[in-house]
Scaffold this motif. Structure first.
Motif, mmCIF file in Angstrom:
data_model
loop_
_atom_site.group_PDB
_atom_site.id
_atom_site.type_symbol
_atom_site.label_atom_id
_atom_site.label_comp_id
_atom_site.label_asym_id
_atom_site.label_seq_id
_atom_site.Cartn_x
_atom_site.Cartn_y
_atom_site.Cartn_z
ATOM 1 N N PHE A 288 0.818 -1.215 0.000
ATOM 2 C CA PHE A 288 0.000 0.000 0.000
ATOM 3 C C PHE A 288 0.853 1.266 0.000
ATOM 4 O O PHE A 288 0.490 2.269 -0.628
ATOM 5 N N ASP A 289 1.982 1.243 0.678
ATOM 6 C CA ASP A 289 2.828 2.440 0.741
ATOM 7 C C ASP A 289 3.348 2.856 -0.636
ATOM 8 O O ASP A 289 3.628 4.037 -0.874
ATOM 9 N N ASP A 290 3.479 1.873 -1.547
ATOM 10 C CA ASP A 290 3.996 2.169 -2.879
ATOM 11 C C ASP A 290 2.897 2.547 -3.874
ATOM 12 O O ASP A 290 3.186 2.838 -5.040
ATOM 13 N N LEU A 291 1.651 2.514 -3.411
ATOM 14 C CA LEU A 291 0.523 2.755 -4.299
ATOM 15 C C LEU A 291 0.449 4.239 -4.686
ATOM 16 O O LEU A 291 0.548 5.123 -3.833
ATOM 17 N N LYS A 292 0.286 4.496 -5.987
ATOM 18 C CA LYS A 292 0.106 5.859 -6.463
ATOM 19 C C LYS A 292 -1.391 6.160 -6.492
ATOM 20 O O LYS A 292 -2.182 5.400 -7.058
ATOM 21 N N THR A 293 -1.795 7.274 -5.862
ATOM 22 C CA THR A 293 -3.222 7.591 -5.770
ATOM 23 C C THR A 293 -3.460 9.045 -6.128
ATOM 24 O O THR A 293 -2.542 9.866 -6.164
ATOM 25 N N GLY A 294 -4.722 9.352 -6.373
ATOM 26 C CA GLY A 294 -5.137 10.721 -6.630
ATOM 27 C C GLY A 294 -6.612 10.866 -6.336
ATOM 28 O O GLY A 294 -7.342 9.880 -6.193
ATOM 29 N N GLY A 295 -7.074 12.110 -6.237
ATOM 30 C CA GLY A 295 -8.483 12.347 -5.976
ATOM 31 C C GLY A 295 -8.743 12.818 -4.559
ATOM 32 O O GLY A 295 -7.883 12.779 -3.690
ATOM 33 N N LYS A 296 -9.977 13.284 -4.344
ATOM 34 C CA LYS A 296 -10.363 13.838 -3.054
ATOM 35 C C LYS A 296 -11.595 13.100 -2.512
ATOM 36 O O LYS A 296 -12.334 12.453 -3.250
ATOM 37 N N LEU A 297 -11.778 13.237 -1.201
ATOM 38 C CA LEU A 297 -12.942 12.625 -0.576
ATOM 39 C C LEU A 297 -13.479 13.545 0.502
ATOM 40 O O LEU A 297 -12.785 14.421 1.008
ATOM 41 N N SER A 298 -14.724 13.349 0.844
ATOM 42 C CA SER A 298 -15.301 13.955 2.040
ATOM 43 C C SER A 298 -16.054 12.858 2.784
ATOM 44 O O SER A 298 -16.702 12.009 2.163
ATOM 45 N N PHE A 299 -15.918 12.886 4.092
ATOM 46 C CA PHE A 299 -16.535 11.857 4.924
ATOM 47 C C PHE A 299 -17.011 12.517 6.204
ATOM 48 O O PHE A 299 -16.254 13.210 6.884
ATOM 49 N N ASP A 300 -18.291 12.348 6.528
ATOM 50 C CA ASP A 300 -18.815 12.888 7.773
ATOM 51 C C ASP A 300 -20.061 12.111 8.162
ATOM 52 O O ASP A 300 -20.602 11.328 7.371
ATOM 53 N N GLY A 301 -20.514 12.346 9.378
ATOM 54 C CA GLY A 301 -21.701 11.655 9.849
ATOM 55 C C GLY A 301 -22.103 12.130 11.226
ATOM 56 O O GLY A 301 -21.475 12.996 11.835
ATOM 57 N N TYR A 302 -23.183 11.520 11.742
ATOM 58 C CA TYR A 302 -23.682 11.901 13.058
ATOM 59 C C TYR A 302 -24.270 10.668 13.747
ATOM 60 O O TYR A 302 -24.605 9.661 13.116
ATOM 61 N N PHE A 303 -24.389 10.775 15.055
ATOM 62 C CA PHE A 303 -25.001 9.738 15.885
ATOM 63 C C PHE A 303 -25.699 10.480 17.011
ATOM 64 O O PHE A 303 -25.074 10.879 17.994
ATOM 65 N N LYS A 304 -27.003 10.705 16.880
ATOM 66 C CA LYS A 304 -27.707 11.592 17.789
ATOM 67 C C LYS A 304 -29.012 10.962 18.235
ATOM 68 O O LYS A 304 -29.741 10.376 17.436
ATOM 69 N N GLY A 305 -29.294 11.142 19.543
ATOM 70 C CA GLY A 305 -30.552 10.661 20.081
ATOM 71 C C GLY A 305 -30.352 9.835 21.325
ATOM 72 O O GLY A 305 -29.246 9.651 21.829
ATOM 73 N N ARG A 306 -31.451 9.309 21.828
ATOM 74 C CA ARG A 306 -31.452 8.561 23.092
ATOM 75 C C ARG A 306 -31.423 7.061 22.820
ATOM 76 O O ARG A 306 -32.123 6.553 21.936
ATOM 77 N N MET A 307 -30.601 6.375 23.607
ATOM 78 C CA MET A 307 -30.541 4.915 23.538
ATOM 79 C C MET A 307 -31.073 4.350 24.848
ATOM 80 O O MET A 307 -30.572 4.653 25.930
ATOM 81 N N ILE A 308 -32.121 3.551 24.733
ATOM 82 C CA ILE A 308 -32.692 2.841 25.873
ATOM 83 C C ILE A 308 -33.316 1.576 25.305
ATOM 84 O O ILE A 308 -33.193 1.293 24.116
ATOM 85 N N ASP A 309 -33.997 0.803 26.135
ATOM 86 C CA ASP A 309 -34.491 -0.499 25.683
ATOM 87 C C ASP A 309 -35.296 -0.404 24.399
ATOM 88 O O ASP A 309 -35.177 -1.241 23.503
ATOM 89 N N THR A 310 -36.147 0.615 24.277
ATOM 90 C CA THR A 310 -37.053 0.715 23.128
ATOM 91 C C THR A 310 -36.648 1.777 22.127
ATOM 92 O O THR A 310 -37.366 1.998 21.152
ATOM 93 N N LEU A 311 -35.521 2.448 22.345
ATOM 94 C CA LEU A 311 -35.109 3.534 21.463
ATOM 95 C C LEU A 311 -33.662 3.347 21.030
ATOM 96 O O LEU A 311 -32.838 2.832 21.772
ATOM 97 N N MET A 312 -33.386 3.799 19.802
ATOM 98 C CA MET A 312 -32.021 3.848 19.297
ATOM 99 C C MET A 312 -31.766 5.244 18.750
ATOM 100 O O MET A 312 -32.675 5.894 18.227
ATOM 101 N N PRO A 313 -30.538 5.739 18.862
ATOM 102 C CA PRO A 313 -30.226 7.044 18.264
ATOM 103 C C PRO A 313 -30.316 6.980 16.742
ATOM 104 O O PRO A 313 -30.117 5.927 16.125
ATOM 105 N N GLY A 314 -30.599 8.122 16.154
ATOM 106 C CA GLY A 314 -30.495 8.211 14.707
ATOM 107 C C GLY A 314 -29.042 8.343 14.291
ATOM 108 O O GLY A 314 -28.185 8.743 15.082
ATOM 109 N N TYR A 315 -28.767 7.987 13.046
ATOM 110 C CA TYR A 315 -27.390 8.087 12.575
ATOM 111 C C TYR A 315 -27.382 8.356 11.074
ATOM 112 O O TYR A 315 -28.368 8.112 10.362
#
Length: 1004
Positions: A288-315
């Motif tokens: 991998f260190d010898d690999l020639k690469t190019g290009g751009k990326l964007s990466f983002d996300g969220y994890f928000k909300g309440r977690m309990i027995d009947t609920l999960m956060p949104g993501y």
């Protein structure tokens, strides 16, 4: 100066003395406090030996170092067979001065090579939820603070750990190997910063059985602001790197009571395409260190909300790649024009509301374009709209991506479109073509190539109904080293498919595995087959075999198979089979199962139903022969799932396979099972419904002969059941004691007897996970024939002899006596039987239980002048001097209690008229009635418990059904309202529509 030196050495000696003595003085106190805290706070088995606890003042001076070796934490209830944590070395640093007070302060914790297994069941229950609930919530703060431990941790460390996380409710899995973790923070403060560093040499992440991250490296530096009073934890400086992909978290985690509130965002800290490429499976290699690469990326996300027995956060997660490319330096072509726009989101964290949107994916592999666009709404019931197109010249592929040691050629075309609903009863409308033309594969490990490889496959569904799916492998053919293999298969329908297929040719597994080696598997051999089958699964299930066409032949030679799941291995030197509609006839199978030789022949029926349906059983009648079969090889350790090593103790339940209905006729010259060697094993074993039934199985062992019938039931592997009828002839008492744990528990006196016995006995019960009987569940009855037994140096008899002054009882022989016995709830009840020692007649009966306690009544009919003076005096007070003086023989009644090794014998009565047998019979019958009454009460309690559970499940099912009916009623009501609204709305539109102007022309 000399005095100073002397004083220094005296001080040093005192210091070393204190360092040596202090751990000894306070070891018991700390061990007691540790046990107390575990019992008070932990709802799990915490296993460690006292000898594995150590204390040292010198190791972590000025702290006192508490070490525990070989620590195990095992769950309870649903997790009773799961090891939560296995820690070879656990060490705590204790504040030395706190040892002298009422509370111990823990400054540091260190774990060496721990293995931690975290498991969440489908119900959401987690095995690490082992902290007992606080039942003293109403107590004052002063009361609740009265713990023997104060966790004032300032630092902790994990070295070379292994962590497994498996969440069956999602389903999601995570594994991390060679984990190193350090952390620090002042937990005596309410507000402080916690700093941690975590590395792992290998990380695997799995979702729904697919590895999305494999053999990745993890490096995480995280600083969190800790507010213990508010239970608020906020990310500060942090940098997490998976392979070469760096990202960070922002936000906080709030844990008010049981719920957890997440407010987190994450994003990549670098924008080079190279970074995200490193987490693509197969890309992050030593090149991998010898690999020639190019290009751009964007990466983002969220994890928000309440977690309990009947609920999960949104993501949500967003990934974009713009004009990406990569090129290996040793290859002529590059992958270019890589553009991707992908998002995954769920507003409430539930699978049914999860959306996956691949708006764009394009990549040019050299001159070969690949395009995909897919939209998926929901993961339980999926709404799919997507297409994939690829035209790949495999020779071009190897110019872009390194395929080490292999040459590829051929044209691969994929053109797939799908739109509609995917569920258990629905399929999207599909039209997918997968074609390979003029394929060629050559491996450096094998000189001959696979060539003339062609496959034409089409999958189509035009209606969306599952049963209208049509999978057609129109043609498949290949040549391997000049040997052809060809076939075709048409499958119509999914639930009840119709099939029409054939395979013909030579499959050389040895050559194939050299071309396509499989990790963790060794496969070799040669199969020559010509098999065709046509029909419907519904006809197979209805056993309408006349509607099925199946025929063919198969010859197997030199087959060898070894894998991680079957480490013992299997070899088939030769085997021939021929097929028809109903069965496979197996001829002359000759091979090895592990170290055991086998020969087999017979027939197998319903093989098509077994292969094509989940609920169909494979039926058959096989004859198995072996010179020596080692059962120990196939015993499985329930904790690890691995075969038990040679020489190790045999543990684990041997499960009877499901979906088998087989009769196995066995003829084995020798069978090894546990520490027993069984010779000349003959009989039949029937396997059906996860129950193995033994029919007239006979063998020789330990110098005796055995005949047995019965069953072994593993329908519930956590609670295996057995019932058995035994006919044993001429078995030695001591040999039986040394070999059978049932004898050791229920009849330990066998250890003290010289001689042989025979018996016919039947008993039933439960088996523990180590395949030993659960003695408290045993019930049975039978006859024991004592052929000959020399009674010598038996503590009970010695105590009777000393009490009565009857020396004849110290050594005597019992011959040809029949003993009637019963086992009730694990207690052995011996009905009265007679013995003689010279002119002394004895009758014995009573009970002994699984705890080793004995309760017997013994009656001795003896000449009046033989008993000692002390016994004579006691008898006179019991039956009178005149009766005693005028009798030639008297009967003594003795009670025998205590244990076999430490019996207690007492004289409780006597008679000049009663026979010994009558005297014992009455008392033993009373004991037998008591044991039966206790057993009946236990069984009634068990039956009541089972019935209560059935009633509970019935009520739950009824409630669920009512809720479902109410839900459908509300949906129908809403639908009717909607239809009515639509009709009324349409009517209103009609009556409010502007009037058409009159046709004045016509009027004129």
């Amino acid at each position: 100066m000399k005095k100073v030196a002397i004083g220094f050495f005296i001080f040093l000696a005192l210091l070393l003395t204190v360092a040596a003595v202090v751990p000894l003085l306070f070891k018991d106190k700390i061990k007691s406090a540790l046990d107390k805290e575990i019992a008070k706070n932990i709802n799990a088995q915490v296993i460690y030996e006292t000898d594995d606890v150590s204390l040292s003042l010198l190791r972590d001076f000025p702290n006192l170092s508490l070490g525990v070796e070989n620590l195990l934490v095992i769950g309870q209830d649903s997790f009773a067979t799961d090891t939560l944590a296995k820690v070879p070395s656990f060490r705590m640093g204790l504040n030395l001065f706190s040892v002298f007070g009422d509370q111990l302060k823990v400054n540091s914790i260190e774990l060496e090579e721990p293995v931690i297994r975290l498991l969440v069941l489908k119900s959401g229950k987690a095995n690490w939820d082992i902290v007992k609930e606080d039942t003293t919530a109403t107590e004052t703060a002063a009361d609740t603070a009265a713990s023997d431990f104060n966790m004032a941790i300032k630092g902790w460390e994990i070295n070379n750990g292994t962590i497994f996380y498996d969440d069956l409710s999602i389903p999601f899995g995570f594994s991390a190997y060679n984990v190193a973790h350090t952390g620090s923070g002042d937990f005596e403060q309410d507000v402080f910063d916690m700093v941690s560093n975590t590395t792992a040499e290998r990380v695997v992440m799995t979702y729904d059985g697919v590895n999305y991250l494999e053999n990745a490296k993890l490096d995480a530096d995280v600083t969190m602001a800790m507010d213990l009073e508010k239970s608020l934890y906020t990310f500060k400086d942090n940098n997490i790197r998976v392979n070469a992909f760096p990202f960070k978290f922002d936000g906080s985690i709030l844990m008010p009571e049981e719920a957890i509130d997440f407010d987190l965002t994450f994003s990549a800290t670098e924008t080079d395409f190279r970074n995200v490429l490193s987490v693509v499976p197969g890309m992050f290699t030593e090149k991998f260190d010898d690999l020639k690469t190019g290009g751009k990326l964007s990466f983002d996300g969220y994890f928000k909300g309440r977690m309990i027995d009947t609920l999960m956060p949104g993501y949500g997660v967003n990934l974009k790649v713009i004009e990406g490319m990569f090129k290996y330096p040793e290859l002529p072509e590059a992958a270019r024009n890589i553009n991707a726009d992908i998002s995954i989101a769920s507003e409430d964290g539930t699978p049914q509301n999860t959306d996956i949107n691949i708006r764009q994916f394009h990549m040019d592999l050299g001159k070969n374009p690949i395009d995909a666009k897919v939209l998926i709404n929901g993961l339980d019931v999926m709404q799919i709209d997507g297409n994939v197109k690829a035209n790949v010249d495999l020779a071009e592929l190897t110019k872009v991506y390194p395929v080490d040691g292999m040459a590829l050629r051929g044209l691969l075309k994929v053109d797939a479109n799908a739109k509609g609903t995917y569920s258990e009863t629905r399929m999207p409308v599909i039209n997918a073509d997968l074609n390979l033309t003029n394929g060629y594969i050559k491996s450096k490990d094998f000189p001959a190539p696979i060539q003339n490889l062609n496959m034409v496959t089409n999958v189509v569904n035009t209606t969306g109904n599952t049963d209208d799916t049509r999978i057609n492998v129109k043609r498949f053919n290949m040549d391997l080293d000049g040997e052809p293999l060809e076939g075709n298969m048409l499958v119509e329908g999914i639930d009840k498919p119709a099939f029409d297929g054939r395979i013909k040719g030579v499959l050389d597994l040895t050559k194939l595995m050299k071309i396509f080696p499989q990790e963790g598997m060794e496969l070799a051999g040669r199969i020559v087959a010509d098999v065709a089958a046509k029909g419907k699964l519904s006809d197979i299930e209805a056993e309408k075999y006349n509607s099925i066409t199946a025929n063919g032949t198969m010859a197997i030679s030199d087959l060898k198979f070894v894998s991680t799941d079957l480490p013992q291995g299997m070899k088939v030197s030769k085997a021939n089979a021929n097929f028809n509609n109903e069965r496979i006839n197996l001829v002359n199978l000759d091979g090895m199962l592990g170290k055991s030789d086998i020969k087999a022949d017979g027939s197998i029926s319903n093989y098509l139903g077994y292969a094509l349906a989940d609920d169909q059983s494979l039926r058959g009648n096989l004859n198995l022969r072996s010179n020596q079969f080692d059962v120990n090889e196939w015993m499985v350790d329930e904790n690890t799932g691995e075969a038990v090593a040679e020489g190790a103790d045999v543990e684990g339940v041997v499960a009877v396979p499901a979906n088998l209905d087989m009769a196995l006729n066995i003829d084995a010259k020798r069978v090894l099972y546990d520490n027993l060697m069984l010779d000349n094993v003959n009989g039949q074993v029937q396997v059906k419904d996860q129950i193995a039934r033994l029919n007239k199985v006979t063998f020789n062992s330990l110098g005796g002969t055995f005949a047995t019938s019965g069953s072994y039931n593993t329908q519930n592997p956590q609670l295996p059941l057995f019932d058995v009828k035994l006919d044993i002839q001429n078995l030695g008492f001591k040999e039986a004691f040394e070999s059978f744990n049932t004898i050791q528990t229920l009849a330990p006196i066998a250890r003290l007897l010289e001689g042989k016995f025979s018996t016919t006995f039947a008993f039933t019960g439960e088996l523990a996970q180590d395949m030993t009987p659960v003695f408290k569940t045993l019930d049975g009855s039978g006859i024991i024939k004592v052929i000959k037994a020399a009674v010598t140096d038996v503590p009970i008899v010695e105590k009777i002899s000393n009490l009565t002054n009857l020396k004849e009882l110290q050594n005597f022989v019992v011959e040809n006596r029949y003993i009637d016995a019963q086992i009730i709830d694990g207690s052995l009840v011996i009905k009265p039987f007679d013995m003689e020692a010279g002119d002394i007649k004895m009758t014995v009966g009573g009970t002994n239980n699984i705890n080793g306690n004995i309760d017997y009544i013994t009656a001795l009919n003896v000449p009046a002048g033989k008993i000692g003076r002390e016994v004579n005096a006691r008898l006179a007070s019991l039956i009178g001097n005149e009766s005693l003086a005028n009798s030639e023989r008297i009967t003594l009644r003795l009670n025998v209690g205590g244990t076999l090794s430490d019996p207690r014998v007492s004289l409780v009565g006597g008679s000049v008229k009663e026979k010994a047998a009558d005297l014992v019979q009455t008392v033993v019958q009373s004991k037998l009635n008591d044991v039966k009454q206790q057993a009946d009460q236990r069984k009634q309690q068990l039956q009541d418990s089972v019935q209560a559970e059935l009633n509970r499940k019935k009520l739950e099912a009824e409630q669920k059904a009512r809720e479902e009916i109410e839900k459908k009623r509300r949906e129908a009501e809403l639908q009717l309202k909607k239809q009515a609204t639509d009709k009324v709305g349409g009517f209103l539109k009609q009556i409010t529509k502007p009037a058409t102007p009159p046709d004045t022309t016509r009027q004129q």
